[in-house]
Design a protein around this motif. Structure first.
Motif, PDB file in Angstrom:
ATOM      1  N   GLN A 146      -7.234   0.875  -6.279  1.00 50.24           N
ATOM      2  CA  GLN A 146      -7.115   0.545  -7.694  1.00 50.24           C
ATOM      3  C   GLN A 146      -8.085   1.362  -8.547  1.00 50.24           C
ATOM      4  O   GLN A 146      -7.742   1.789  -9.661  1.00 50.24           O
ATOM      5  N   SER A 147      -9.277   1.601  -8.016  1.00 49.65           N
ATOM      6  CA  SER A 147     -10.255   2.409  -8.741  1.00 49.65           C
ATOM      7  C   SER A 147      -9.778   3.853  -8.860  1.00 49.65           C
ATOM      8  O   SER A 147      -9.928   4.489  -9.915  1.00 49.65           O
ATOM      9  N   ILE A 148      -9.178   4.353  -7.779  1.00 45.59           N
ATOM     10  CA  ILE A 148      -8.649   5.721  -7.809  1.00 45.59           C
ATOM     11  C   ILE A 148      -7.511   5.816  -8.822  1.00 45.59           C
ATOM     12  O   ILE A 148      -7.444   6.774  -9.619  1.00 45.59           O
ATOM     13  N   ALA A 149      -6.615   4.821  -8.807  1.00 47.11           N
ATOM     14  CA  ALA A 149      -5.489   4.829  -9.733  1.00 47.11           C
ATOM     15  C   ALA A 149      -5.968   4.763 -11.180  1.00 47.11           C
ATOM     16  O   ALA A 149      -5.409   5.428 -12.067  1.00 47.11           O
ATOM     17  N   TYR A 150      -6.993   3.962 -11.431  1.00 45.35           N
ATOM     18  CA  TYR A 150      -7.527   3.858 -12.788  1.00 45.35           C
ATOM     19  C   TYR A 150      -8.148   5.175 -13.241  1.00 45.35           C
ATOM     20  O   TYR A 150      -7.957   5.609 -14.387  1.00 45.35           O
ATOM     21  N   THR A 151      -8.890   5.824 -12.362  1.00 45.77           N
ATOM     22  CA  THR A 151      -9.510   7.106 -12.702  1.00 45.77           C
ATOM     23  C   THR A 151      -8.459   8.170 -12.934  1.00 45.77           C
ATOM     24  O   THR A 151      -8.619   9.068 -13.781  1.00 45.77           O
ATOM     25  N   HIS A 152      -7.359   8.100 -12.222  1.00 41.30           N
ATOM     26  CA  HIS A 152      -6.303   9.106 -12.318  1.00 41.30           C
ATOM     27  C   HIS A 152      -5.341   8.826 -13.473  1.00 41.30           C
ATOM     28  O   HIS A 152      -4.480   9.657 -13.786  1.00 41.30           O
ATOM     29  N   GLN A 171     -10.808  -4.693   0.533  1.00 47.62           N
ATOM     30  CA  GLN A 171     -11.690  -3.597   0.150  1.00 47.62           C
ATOM     31  C   GLN A 171     -10.894  -2.328  -0.120  1.00 47.62           C
ATOM     32  O   GLN A 171     -11.180  -1.588  -1.068  1.00 47.62           O
ATOM     33  N   ASN A 172      -9.875  -2.076   0.706  1.00 49.19           N
ATOM     34  CA  ASN A 172      -9.052  -0.890   0.526  1.00 49.19           C
ATOM     35  C   ASN A 172      -8.277  -0.956  -0.792  1.00 49.19           C
ATOM     36  O   ASN A 172      -8.136   0.050  -1.494  1.00 49.19           O
ATOM     37  N   ASP A 173      -7.773  -2.139  -1.127  1.00 46.51           N
ATOM     38  CA  ASP A 173      -7.045  -2.301  -2.393  1.00 46.51           C
ATOM     39  C   ASP A 173      -7.950  -2.005  -3.586  1.00 46.51           C
ATOM     40  O   ASP A 173      -7.512  -1.384  -4.565  1.00 46.51           O
ATOM     41  N   MET A 174      -9.213  -2.437  -3.501  1.00 50.00           N
ATOM     42  CA  MET A 174     -10.147  -2.179  -4.595  1.00 50.00           C
ATOM     43  C   MET A 174     -10.396  -0.684  -4.769  1.00 50.00           C
ATOM     44  O   MET A 174     -10.449  -0.173  -5.898  1.00 50.00           O
ATOM     45  N   ILE A 175     -10.532   0.024  -3.656  1.00 49.37           N
ATOM     46  CA  ILE A 175     -10.744   1.473  -3.729  1.00 49.37           C
ATOM     47  C   ILE A 175      -9.521   2.159  -4.327  1.00 49.37           C
ATOM     48  O   ILE A 175      -9.639   3.023  -5.204  1.00 49.37           O
ATOM     49  N   VAL A 211     -15.371  11.773  -5.548  1.00 49.25           N
ATOM     50  CA  VAL A 211     -16.316  11.992  -4.439  1.00 49.25           C
ATOM     51  C   VAL A 211     -16.832  10.649  -3.921  1.00 49.25           C
ATOM     52  O   VAL A 211     -16.945  10.434  -2.703  1.00 49.25           O
ATOM     53  N   GLU A 212     -17.161   9.745  -4.839  1.00 46.75           N
ATOM     54  CA  GLU A 212     -17.659   8.421  -4.443  1.00 46.75           C
ATOM     55  C   GLU A 212     -16.574   7.611  -3.742  1.00 46.75           C
ATOM     56  O   GLU A 212     -16.825   6.959  -2.724  1.00 46.75           O
ATOM     57  N   TYR A 213     -15.338   7.643  -4.274  1.00 41.96           N
ATOM     58  CA  TYR A 213     -14.235   6.907  -3.653  1.00 41.96           C
ATOM     59  C   TYR A 213     -13.920   7.469  -2.267  1.00 41.96           C
ATOM     60  O   TYR A 213     -13.592   6.706  -1.341  1.00 41.96           O
ATOM     61  N   LYS A 214     -14.014   8.775  -2.122  1.00 34.93           N
ATOM     62  CA  LYS A 214     -13.770   9.389  -0.815  1.00 34.93           C
ATOM     63  C   LYS A 214     -14.806   8.921   0.196  1.00 34.93           C
ATOM     64  O   LYS A 214     -14.483   8.622   1.353  1.00 34.93           O
ATOM     65  N   LYS A 215     -16.058   8.829  -0.254  1.00 35.82           N
ATOM     66  CA  LYS A 215     -17.127   8.357   0.625  1.00 35.82           C
ATOM     67  C   LYS A 215     -16.870   6.911   1.049  1.00 35.82           C
ATOM     68  O   LYS A 215     -17.014   6.556   2.223  1.00 35.82           O
ATOM     69  N   GLN A 216     -16.485   6.066   0.087  1.00 41.38           N
ATOM     70  CA  GLN A 216     -16.193   4.664   0.404  1.00 41.38           C
ATOM     71  C   GLN A 216     -15.009   4.547   1.357  1.00 41.38           C
ATOM     72  O   GLN A 216     -15.023   3.716   2.285  1.00 41.38           O
ATOM     73  N   MET A 217     -13.992   5.374   1.148  1.00 44.20           N
ATOM     74  CA  MET A 217     -12.819   5.316   2.004  1.00 44.20           C
ATOM     75  C   MET A 217     -13.140   5.794   3.418  1.00 44.20           C
ATOM     76  O   MET A 217     -12.628   5.249   4.405  1.00 44.20           O
ATOM     77  N   GLU A 218     -13.979   6.807   3.545  1.00 39.00           N
ATOM     78  CA  GLU A 218     -14.402   7.299   4.864  1.00 39.00           C
ATOM     79  C   GLU A 218     -15.159   6.202   5.618  1.00 39.00           C
ATOM     80  O   GLU A 218     -14.974   6.030   6.831  1.00 39.00           O
ATOM     81  N   VAL A 226       0.833  -1.206   0.000  1.00 43.10           N
ATOM     82  CA  VAL A 226       0.000   0.000   0.000  1.00 43.10           C
ATOM     83  C   VAL A 226       0.866   1.253   0.000  1.00 43.10           C
ATOM     84  O   VAL A 226       0.592   2.219  -0.725  1.00 43.10           O
ATOM     85  N   LYS A 227       1.922   1.245   0.800  1.00 42.67           N
ATOM     86  CA  LYS A 227       2.805   2.415   0.873  1.00 42.67           C
ATOM     87  C   LYS A 227       3.488   2.671  -0.464  1.00 42.67           C
ATOM     88  O   LYS A 227       3.591   3.824  -0.920  1.00 42.67           O
TER      89      LYS A 227
END
Length: 232
Positions: free
Chosen positions: A184-190, A178-182, A208-215, A119-120
């Motif tokens: 990966q989704s952020i990395a794909y969007t970026h 679950q964190n890895d999936m979030i 915004v959706e990824y931030k909500k899921q991460m929170e 993750v780091k």
């Protein structure tokens, strides 16, 4: 004279009664060592897997005791014996043996450390690559929040695994998945480059959706940390 004799008889009777009561009390308090029950409790709790008497468990409790017969050569005393195999039993030791538990703990800690490094490294790479991305105009607005929450998630999961000595590994592993999936989704969007074009308005909606899921995941990890503090 009769009065003196009666007194002596009474004193003797009281002395005998005292001795009888004392010996009875001592007998009642005497500890009786039951080797058969001791083996049963030890087998069910920490091992080794062994029961007594062997033939009794072989004929009446084979399913849960894992009893089996084998031939033993011993001169004139040769014959069939009974031994017990835990893997043949439909119940198992309640607590793992100390050595197996220590090895399992080491493996769980190693797995958690590998996940932590993974993750780091992913976030370090994202920080470096973000400096070269000028097309994504909205990521910088979310980057600090993502990094802050990732730090909380990583530290929280590492704490739970250490505090529980690996007993919370299934929950930690699920949250990490679950964190890895979030992430990966952020990395794909970026992601940038030909074939990865995406309007910034769409990126913002996704972040915004990824931030909500991460929170929500941070909240669940915090709850798990509370459980680790309370029960371990």
């Amino acid at each position: 004279m009769k009065h003196i004799l009666s007194s002596i008889i009474i004193i003797v009777c009281l002395a005998l009664a005292f001795l009888f009561v004392g010996s009875g009390s001592a007998y009642a308090q005497k500890k009786v060592h039951d080797s058969q029950k001791e083996k049963q409790w030890r087998s069910m709790e920490t091992g080794p897997w062994d029961f007594e008497p062997g033939w009794y468990y072989y004929f009446l409790h084979k399913n849960y005791s894992g009893a089996e017969t084998y031939w033993k050569w011993s001169g004139f005393k040769s014959g069939y014996r009974v031994r017990f195999k835990e893997h043949k039993s439909n119940v198992k030791t309640i607590m793992p043996r100390r050595i197996a538990q220590e090895e399992l703990q080491k493996e769980k800690v190693k797995k958690a450390e590998e996940e932590h490094v993974k993750v780091k490294e992913m976030h370090d790479e994202e920080v470096v690559r973000a400096a070269d991305r000028n097309v994504d105009l909205v990521y910088s607005s979310f980057k600090d929040d993502f990094n802050r929450m990732q730090g909380a998630i990583t530290e929280g999961l590492s704490y739970c695994l250490t505090k529980s000595k690996g007993k919370l590994y299934p929950q930690v592993n699920e949250f990490q998945r679950q964190n890895d999936m979030i992430c990966q989704s952020i990395a794909y969007t970026h992601k940038q480059g030909i074939g990865n074009e995406l309007e910034n308005s769409k990126r913002q909606e996704a972040y915004v959706e990824y931030k909500k899921q991460m929170e929500e995941l941070v909240s669940r990890v915090a709850h798990l940390v509370g459980m680790a503090q309370q029960y371990y």
